[in-house]
Motif scaffolding. Structure first.
Motif, mmCIF file in Angstrom:
data_model
loop_
_atom_site.group_PDB
_atom_site.id
_atom_site.type_symbol
_atom_site.label_atom_id
_atom_site.label_comp_id
_atom_site.label_asym_id
_atom_site.label_seq_id
_atom_site.Cartn_x
_atom_site.Cartn_y
_atom_site.Cartn_z
ATOM 1 N N ASN A 61 8.098 -44.646 -33.394
ATOM 2 C CA ASN A 61 8.285 -44.836 -34.851
ATOM 3 C C ASN A 61 7.118 -45.870 -35.260
ATOM 4 O OD1 ASN A 61 9.241 -47.050 -33.738
ATOM 5 N ND2 ASN A 61 11.183 -47.259 -35.388
ATOM 6 N N LEU A 62 6.108 -45.991 -34.599
ATOM 7 C CA LEU A 62 5.100 -47.181 -34.995
ATOM 8 C C LEU A 62 3.997 -46.649 -35.978
ATOM 9 C CD1 LEU A 62 4.159 -48.495 -31.378
ATOM 10 C CD2 LEU A 62 5.709 -49.584 -33.041
ATOM 11 N N ALA A 63 4.324 -47.041 -37.323
ATOM 12 C CA ALA A 63 3.397 -46.211 -38.386
ATOM 13 C C ALA A 63 2.065 -47.146 -38.516
ATOM 14 C CB ALA A 63 4.079 -46.568 -39.597
ATOM 15 N N ASN A 64 1.926 -48.384 -37.838
ATOM 16 C CA ASN A 64 0.746 -48.984 -38.023
ATOM 17 C C ASN A 64 -0.224 -48.741 -36.951
ATOM 18 O OD1 ASN A 64 -1.059 -51.682 -37.192
ATOM 19 N ND2 ASN A 64 -0.042 -52.093 -39.243
ATOM 20 N N ALA A 69 -2.055 -49.171 -30.886
ATOM 21 C CA ALA A 69 -3.066 -49.429 -30.109
ATOM 22 C C ALA A 69 -2.588 -50.584 -29.021
ATOM 23 C CB ALA A 69 -4.458 -49.886 -30.727
ATOM 24 N N LEU A 70 -1.782 -51.445 -29.688
ATOM 25 C CA LEU A 70 -1.664 -52.641 -28.771
ATOM 26 C C LEU A 70 -0.376 -52.262 -27.832
ATOM 27 C CD1 LEU A 70 -1.984 -55.538 -28.235
ATOM 28 C CD2 LEU A 70 -0.508 -56.143 -30.097
ATOM 29 N N GLN A 71 0.631 -51.684 -28.491
ATOM 30 C CA GLN A 71 1.904 -51.142 -27.692
ATOM 31 C C GLN A 71 1.927 -50.214 -26.872
ATOM 32 O OE1 GLN A 71 4.895 -52.836 -31.187
ATOM 33 N NE2 GLN A 71 5.796 -52.099 -29.306
ATOM 34 N N VAL A 72 1.068 -49.236 -27.191
ATOM 35 C CA VAL A 72 0.947 -48.160 -26.401
ATOM 36 C C VAL A 72 -0.409 -47.650 -25.827
ATOM 37 C CG1 VAL A 72 0.979 -45.488 -26.495
ATOM 38 C CG2 VAL A 72 2.512 -46.874 -28.084
ATOM 39 N N PHE A 114 2.948 -60.302 -18.892
ATOM 40 C CA PHE A 114 3.837 -60.447 -20.093
ATOM 41 C C PHE A 114 3.333 -61.321 -21.129
ATOM 42 C CE2 PHE A 114 6.791 -63.564 -22.284
ATOM 43 C CZ PHE A 114 7.808 -62.901 -22.507
ATOM 44 N N ARG A 115 2.408 -62.409 -20.887
ATOM 45 C CA ARG A 115 1.624 -63.001 -21.741
ATOM 46 C C ARG A 115 0.744 -61.979 -22.602
ATOM 47 N NH1 ARG A 115 -2.986 -66.427 -23.010
ATOM 48 N NH2 ARG A 115 -4.014 -65.730 -20.814
ATOM 49 N N HIS A 116 0.059 -61.030 -21.997
ATOM 50 C CA HIS A 116 -0.998 -60.161 -22.770
ATOM 51 C C HIS A 116 -0.502 -58.745 -23.390
ATOM 52 C CE1 HIS A 116 -4.643 -62.078 -22.154
ATOM 53 N NE2 HIS A 116 -4.398 -62.519 -21.037
ATOM 54 N N TYR A 117 0.869 -58.625 -23.024
ATOM 55 C CA TYR A 117 1.458 -57.428 -23.550
ATOM 56 C C TYR A 117 2.873 -57.774 -24.187
ATOM 57 C CZ TYR A 117 3.956 -52.743 -24.286
ATOM 58 O OH TYR A 117 4.189 -51.684 -24.566
ATOM 59 N N ALA A 120 2.072 -60.649 -26.596
ATOM 60 C CA ALA A 120 1.109 -59.993 -27.761
ATOM 61 C C ALA A 120 1.734 -59.232 -28.655
ATOM 62 C CB ALA A 120 0.013 -59.289 -27.053
ATOM 63 N N THR A 121 2.766 -58.329 -28.333
ATOM 64 C CA THR A 121 3.500 -57.471 -29.205
ATOM 65 C C THR A 121 4.570 -58.095 -29.699
ATOM 66 O OG1 THR A 121 4.737 -56.663 -27.249
ATOM 67 C CG2 THR A 121 2.669 -55.309 -27.701
ATOM 68 N N HIS A 122 4.962 -59.344 -29.511
ATOM 69 C CA HIS A 122 6.210 -59.995 -30.116
ATOM 70 C C HIS A 122 7.247 -59.487 -29.622
ATOM 71 C CE1 HIS A 122 3.117 -62.146 -32.205
ATOM 72 N NE2 HIS A 122 2.546 -60.911 -33.068
ATOM 73 N N VAL A 123 7.319 -58.653 -28.538
ATOM 74 C CA VAL A 123 8.770 -58.155 -27.993
ATOM 75 C C VAL A 123 9.330 -59.220 -26.916
ATOM 76 C CG1 VAL A 123 9.727 -56.238 -26.595
ATOM 77 C CG2 VAL A 123 7.778 -55.812 -28.173
ATOM 78 N N ASN A 124 10.679 -59.893 -27.733
ATOM 79 C CA ASN A 124 11.136 -60.691 -26.922
ATOM 80 C C ASN A 124 12.319 -60.036 -26.190
ATOM 81 O OD1 ASN A 124 11.785 -63.639 -26.031
ATOM 82 N ND2 ASN A 124 13.423 -63.690 -27.447
#
Length: 288
Positions: A61-64, A69-72, A114-117, A120-124
């Protein structure tokens, strides 16, 4: 009716739509809709892991475009081999809902992956439904918290876990009901080396020619995010022995931190040929 129960009822109602959509292109969007009933939920991903090949995103559901690009895109091009969910699938994790903090190595938040994925994606906080498919294939349905600094509430997690059997059964049933032509095709070209196999082999062999077998075992655990204590427990050796092995590893590889170890692995990968099946670090050292 309190908010949690209201959201749960909405979720169950939407699941009915997902059930009616089994086998069709409307299934993944319908299943996503069931979980967007929860205010805590934001990003939703369906990742398909073929046997011995890199993953594919079936739906999100990523519209941006930048988010995608960052998360997938960045994930499927290599770093996924360090993903605790992927590692859990390789080790035969039972179908079910898994929270990242419960399956990740104890030192995971200090890893470069963890730091780069995740950072970076702000998933906590993340929950993923892992579903095994025929022929050593897997589906992961990933649910991320909407706010980077927040964790899923106990009530929301309770709903996620209570739906575990239903969701994994739906994912499995949908896969079987799809027309064969609708399923994702192999993403590796016949005339190109298999990226997944190359990455797995490189990770497995990394440092093996320069380190003792015990040091190599410690290196593997450190790369995946295990602390010295966890490595000692897994290897049934003392903590002081693990620390000594780690010290010698750093000396032999001329590094001083876990971050440098990660980047050394990345650099070694860039020097190795796709057809190589040995230690990528050896080729890197020969060129450096």
């Amino acid at each position: 009716m309190n908010l949690a129960l209201h959201n749960q009822q909405q979720c169950l109602d939407q699941l009915g739509t997902a059930v009616a959509s089994l086998g069709s292109d409307a299934f993944y969007p319908a299943l996503c809709q069931a979980f967007t009933c929860f205010a805590e939920v934001s990003d939703l991903l369906f990742l398909y892991f073929p046997d011995q090949q890199r993953p594919q995103c079936l739906y999100s559901n990523l519209a941006n475009e930048d988010q995608y690009a960052l998360q997938v895109s960045s994930y499927i091009n290599g770093p996924y081999i360090f993903d605790p969910y992927y590692q859990a699938s390789l080790k035969g994790a039972a179908n079910g809902a898994y929270r990242l903090k419960d399956i990740a190595p104890d030192n995971f938040k200090k890893t470069e992956f963890f730091r780069h994925y995740y950072k970076a994606t702000h998933v906590n906080d993340e929950v993923s439904y892992i579903t095994a498919l025929p022929n050593n294939q897997h589906l992961h349905f990933s649910i991320s918290h909407a706010q980077p600094s927040k964790l899923f509430s106990v009530k929301t997690l309770g709903v996620f876990y209570s739906l575990s059997h239903i969701i994994t059964e739906l994912l499995s049933k949908h896969w079987l009901l799809q027309d064969a032509s609708s399923r994702p095709s192999n993403n590796e070209q016949p005339d190109k080396p298999n990226l997944n196999q190359a990455l797995q082999q490189a990770l497995k062999q990394f440092g093996s020619t320069l380190l003792t077998p015990r040091e190599h075992d410690v290196l593997q655990l450190v790369l995946h995010g295990h602390s010295n204590k966890a490595a000692a427990e897994r290897m049934s050796i003392s903590l002081s022995t693990v620390k000594l092995h780690r010290k010698r590893i750093y000396q032999k590889l001329d590094i001083s931190s876990q971050a440098e170890l990660f980047y050394l692995f990345i650099d070694a990968l860039s020097s190795a040929k796709a057809s190589d099946s040995g230690d990528p670090l050896q080729a890197y050292m020969n060129v450096s």
